[in-house]
Write an enzyme that holds these catalytic residues in place. Structure first.
Site, short mmCIF file in Angstrom:
data_model
loop_
_atom_site.label_atom_id
_atom_site.label_comp_id
_atom_site.label_asym_id
_atom_site.label_seq_id
_atom_site.Cartn_x
_atom_site.Cartn_y
_atom_site.Cartn_z
N LYS A 30 -5.60 -5.68 16.29
CA LYS A 30 -4.74 -4.76 17.06
C LYS A 30 -4.75 -5.12 18.55
O LYS A 30 -3.70 -5.12 19.20
CB LYS A 30 -5.22 -3.31 16.87
N TYR A 34 -3.10 5.25 18.48
CA TYR A 34 -3.30 6.53 17.80
C TYR A 34 -4.78 6.80 17.67
O TYR A 34 -5.56 5.90 17.35
CB TYR A 34 -2.80 6.56 16.36
N SER A 65 -4.17 1.28 17.95
CA SER A 65 -5.18 2.22 17.44
C SER A 65 -6.21 2.48 18.52
O SER A 65 -6.54 1.60 19.33
CB SER A 65 -5.86 1.57 16.24
N ASN A 105 -7.09 9.80 15.42
CA ASN A 105 -7.28 9.86 13.95
C ASN A 105 -6.17 10.69 13.29
O ASN A 105 -6.23 11.91 13.30
CB ASN A 105 -8.66 10.44 13.63
N ARG A 116 -14.31 12.97 16.68
CA ARG A 116 -13.01 12.28 16.67
C ARG A 116 -11.92 13.23 17.12
O ARG A 116 -12.08 14.45 17.05
CB ARG A 116 -12.68 11.77 15.25
N LEU A 150 -11.97 10.13 6.62
CA LEU A 150 -12.58 11.44 6.36
C LEU A 150 -11.62 12.42 5.67
O LEU A 150 -11.97 13.05 4.67
CB LEU A 150 -13.06 12.03 7.70
N TYR A 165 -10.48 -5.84 12.20
CA TYR A 165 -9.23 -5.06 12.18
C TYR A 165 -8.85 -4.65 13.62
O TYR A 165 -7.72 -4.85 14.05
CB TYR A 165 -9.40 -3.81 11.30
N ASN A 185 0.84 -1.22 0.00
CA ASN A 185 0.00 0.00 0.00
C ASN A 185 0.86 1.25 0.00
O ASN A 185 0.51 2.25 0.64
CB ASN A 185 -0.92 -0.01 1.24
N ASP A 242 -19.69 2.61 13.37
CA ASP A 242 -19.16 3.88 13.86
C ASP A 242 -19.62 4.15 15.28
O ASP A 242 -20.71 3.73 15.68
CB ASP A 242 -19.65 5.04 12.97
P1 NAD Z 1 -0.21 2.53 5.31
O1 NAD Z 1 -1.00 1.51 4.57
O2 NAD Z 1 0.12 3.80 4.60
O3 NAD Z 1 1.14 1.88 5.85
C1 NAD Z 1 1.27 0.50 6.10
C2 NAD Z 1 2.51 0.03 5.36
O4 NAD Z 1 2.66 -1.36 5.60
C3 NAD Z 1 2.41 0.23 3.85
O5 NAD Z 1 3.59 0.82 3.37
C4 NAD Z 1 2.24 -1.19 3.32
O6 NAD Z 1 2.81 -1.36 2.02
C5 NAD Z 1 2.97 -1.98 4.37
N1 NAD Z 1 2.53 -3.38 4.44
C6 NAD Z 1 1.26 -3.87 4.43
N2 NAD Z 1 1.29 -5.22 4.53
C7 NAD Z 1 2.60 -5.58 4.63
C8 NAD Z 1 3.26 -6.81 4.74
N3 NAD Z 1 2.59 -7.98 4.78
N4 NAD Z 1 4.62 -6.81 4.83
C9 NAD Z 1 5.32 -5.65 4.78
N5 NAD Z 1 4.74 -4.46 4.65
C10 NAD Z 1 3.39 -4.42 4.57
O7 NAD Z 1 -1.00 2.83 6.66
P2 NAD Z 1 -0.73 3.91 7.80
O8 NAD Z 1 -1.92 4.76 7.86
O9 NAD Z 1 0.60 4.51 7.65
O10 NAD Z 1 -0.76 2.95 9.06
C11 NAD Z 1 0.41 2.48 9.66
C12 NAD Z 1 0.04 1.66 10.89
O11 NAD Z 1 -0.71 2.46 11.79
C13 NAD Z 1 -0.82 0.45 10.58
O12 NAD Z 1 -0.41 -0.59 11.44
C14 NAD Z 1 -2.21 0.90 10.94
O13 NAD Z 1 -3.01 -0.19 11.32
C15 NAD Z 1 -1.92 1.82 12.12
N6 NAD Z 1 -2.94 2.84 12.35
C16 NAD Z 1 -3.30 3.67 11.33
C17 NAD Z 1 -4.26 4.63 11.56
C18 NAD Z 1 -4.73 5.54 10.44
O14 NAD Z 1 -5.83 6.07 10.52
N7 NAD Z 1 -3.95 5.77 9.41
C19 NAD Z 1 -4.83 4.79 12.83
C20 NAD Z 1 -4.40 3.93 13.86
C21 NAD Z 1 -3.46 2.96 13.59
C1 WQD Z 2 -14.02 9.79 10.95
C2 WQD Z 2 -15.43 10.35 11.09
C3 WQD Z 2 -17.14 8.92 10.18
C4 WQD Z 2 -15.90 9.17 6.05
C5 WQD Z 2 -10.89 4.73 11.31
C6 WQD Z 2 -10.62 3.35 11.82
C7 WQD Z 2 -9.66 3.42 12.96
C8 WQD Z 2 -8.40 4.20 12.61
C9 WQD Z 2 -8.72 5.52 12.00
C10 WQD Z 2 -6.74 2.65 11.90
C11 WQD Z 2 -16.44 9.28 11.50
C12 WQD Z 2 -17.05 10.23 9.42
C13 WQD Z 2 -15.98 9.37 7.41
C14 WQD Z 2 -16.94 9.69 5.24
C15 WQD Z 2 -18.02 10.56 7.19
N1 WQD Z 2 -7.62 3.52 11.63
N2 WQD Z 2 -17.00 10.04 7.97
N3 WQD Z 2 -17.96 10.38 5.85
O1 WQD Z 2 -13.86 5.64 11.58
O2 WQD Z 2 -12.91 7.25 13.29
O3 WQD Z 2 -11.48 5.49 12.35
O4 WQD Z 2 -9.65 5.33 10.92
O5 WQD Z 2 -6.47 2.20 12.98
O6 WQD Z 2 -9.36 2.11 13.26
O7 WQD Z 2 -11.84 2.78 12.26
O8 WQD Z 2 -12.10 7.36 10.93
O9 WQD Z 2 -11.78 8.88 9.05
O10 WQD Z 2 -13.16 6.80 8.69
O11 WQD Z 2 -14.07 8.64 10.10
O12 WQD Z 2 -18.96 11.18 7.69
O13 WQD Z 2 -16.96 9.54 4.01
O14 WQD Z 2 -15.85 10.83 9.80
O15 WQD Z 2 -18.48 8.54 10.34
O16 WQD Z 2 -17.36 9.90 12.36
P1 WQD Z 2 -12.72 6.41 12.08
P2 WQD Z 2 -12.74 7.90 9.61
#
Ligand code: NAD
Ligand code: WQD
Length: 362
Positions: A160, A195, A128, A197, A249, A218, A156, A38, A314
């Protein structure tokens, strides 16, 4: 000489690339493993453009123990790992839970086994806020402290929370086994970073989030509305018991989030705390309507939206109580929601196709 050598799994992804940059800027040597599932290697060029140093990169899957083993062998000075690599689409996890458990949980187990083999003692893990689930089932748990009982509402989130337990059991066993065997104490540590959002991009407009496929969060969706790639935002419900009816959020700027990883890493290496969870959030809640208004202001145009039904799964409010991280890691958010919107607008307007085009002129 480098302060230390750190392996970053998923380091070419969104949060991983910002954390790689923060570590390089603070004197660490960074080794990345990523399958590029990704992400794009172009993020490495952008990191180098910003700080003049380039992470060492290996295209390796985290479930590939032999591949990981070779990387650890090639870098005997590794002392810590920051583990981002994972699948993260909530909806997809409900359709294909086995793949989520295989990559997220299985990948972490492979990584821990290789860390154990090479005596690499510190792991910072991307957890998360989603592990908390619907905290309105408890009284007085908003803003959410780390002692709030966890209860993720989707596969998912359950990967975690499972990984948190695996890391806790593994680290505790490592510390105890060494004690029992009467060997010198080994400083095994784990940081579980929950983390809230994440959003925003680098203020330069050259490093940002480049989700392959259709985003579901979002902020990237608002970015697509602002650049005209999407006609309007669908607002998932305006009948929540919040100040304007939309869900709340705690949005955190990705630059602050990256600094949180640096703070946690330094804490593990210096204070030897064992396993500990920390919320990384601002402590301020923002509704969907407030976010649309903030992004419209940053983009200089009113973004279109339409209110539709609530999205399944949600919850009303996920706002952090970040006191533990403020006090123990000496970390707090410094950037605002307005900064996140302005920086994201700069990123999407300069890079409407993400990394699939030339960098903008500096
Ligand atoms: P991202 O998809 O941009 O980064 C994840 C990376 O992992 C990517 O570069 C992808 O290519 C790599 N990857 C996926 N599967 C793999 C595998 N099997 N082996 C090696 N590499 C692999 O996502 P992000 O938003 O940067 O998220 C990073 C971490 O933070 C994730 O663990 C995610 O679950 C966590 N997280 C993200 C959010 C968010 O909203 N972005 C919120 C809370 C937690
Ligand atoms: C934020 C708010 C939606 C899209 C998710 C994962 C969480 C973490 C962060 C990885 C919510 C609203 C959204 C849209 C909307 N990821 N929304 N219209 O759901 O809080 O968290 O991402 O760990 O695990 O669940 O984030 O950005 O999707 O939504 O109204 O098209 O925006 O309902 O209230 P969320 P989000």
């Amino acid at each position: 000489m480098a302060v230390g050598t750190v392996l970053i799994t998923g380091g070419t992804g969104y949060i991983g690339s910002f954390t790689s940059l923060a570590l390089l800027e603070h004197g660490y040597e960074v080794v990345i493993v990523d399958s590029l599932y990704n992400s794009s290697k172009i993020s490495l060029d952008r990191i180098e453009l910003l700080c003049g140093k380039r992470p060492i990169f290996y295209e390796v899957d985290v479930t590939d123990e032999a591949g990981l083993d070779k990387v650890f062998e090639a870098h005997p000075k590794l002392d810590s790992v920051i583990h981002f690599a994972a699948l993260k689409a909530v909806g997809e996890s409900a359709e294909n839970p086995l793949e989520y458990y295989r990559i997220n949980v299985g990948g972490t187990i492979s990584l821990l086994r290789i860390m154990q083999k090479h005596s690499v003692h510190n792991i910072v893990f991307s957890s998360s806020a989603t592990v908390y689930g619907d905290v309105t089932r408890f009284p007085n748990m908003i803003p959410i402290p780390e002692h709030c009982p966890i209860g993720p509402t989707n596969p998912y989130g359950r990967t975690k929370s499972t990984i948190e337990l695996v890391i806790e059991d593994f680290i505790n066993a490592q510390r105890n086994n060494v004690k029992k065997a009467g060997k010198p104490f080994e400083h095994w540590n784990g940081a579980l970073l929950r983390y809230f959002n994440p959003g925003g991009s680098h203020p330069s407009g050259i490093l940002g989030e480049d989700p392959l496929g259709v985003p579901f969060n979002l902020l990237p969706l608002l970015g697509q509305v602002a650049t005209g790639q999407r006609e309007k935002l669908l607002v998932y419900g305006d009948d929540y018991p919040s100040r304007d009816g939309t869900a709340i959020r705690d949005y955190i700027h990705v630059v602050d989030l990256a600094k949180g990883h640096l703070a946690a890493l330094n804490h593990l290496r210096e204070k030897n705390p064992g396993v500990r969870a920390w919320n990384l959030g601002s402590g301020r809640g923002c509704t969907v309507f407030e976010m649309i208004a903030a992004f419209s202001k940053a983009a200089g145009k009113q973004l279109k939206y339409e209110v539709v039904e609530r999205r399944a799964g949600d919850v009303l409010d996920l706002t952090a109580n970040p006191t533990r991280a403020n006090e123990e890691l000496n970390w707090k958010t410094e950037l605002t929601l307005e900064n996140a919107c302005e920086d994201l607008w700069r990123w999407v307007s300069n890079n409407p196709q993400g990394y699939r085009q030339d960098p903008p002129a500096a």
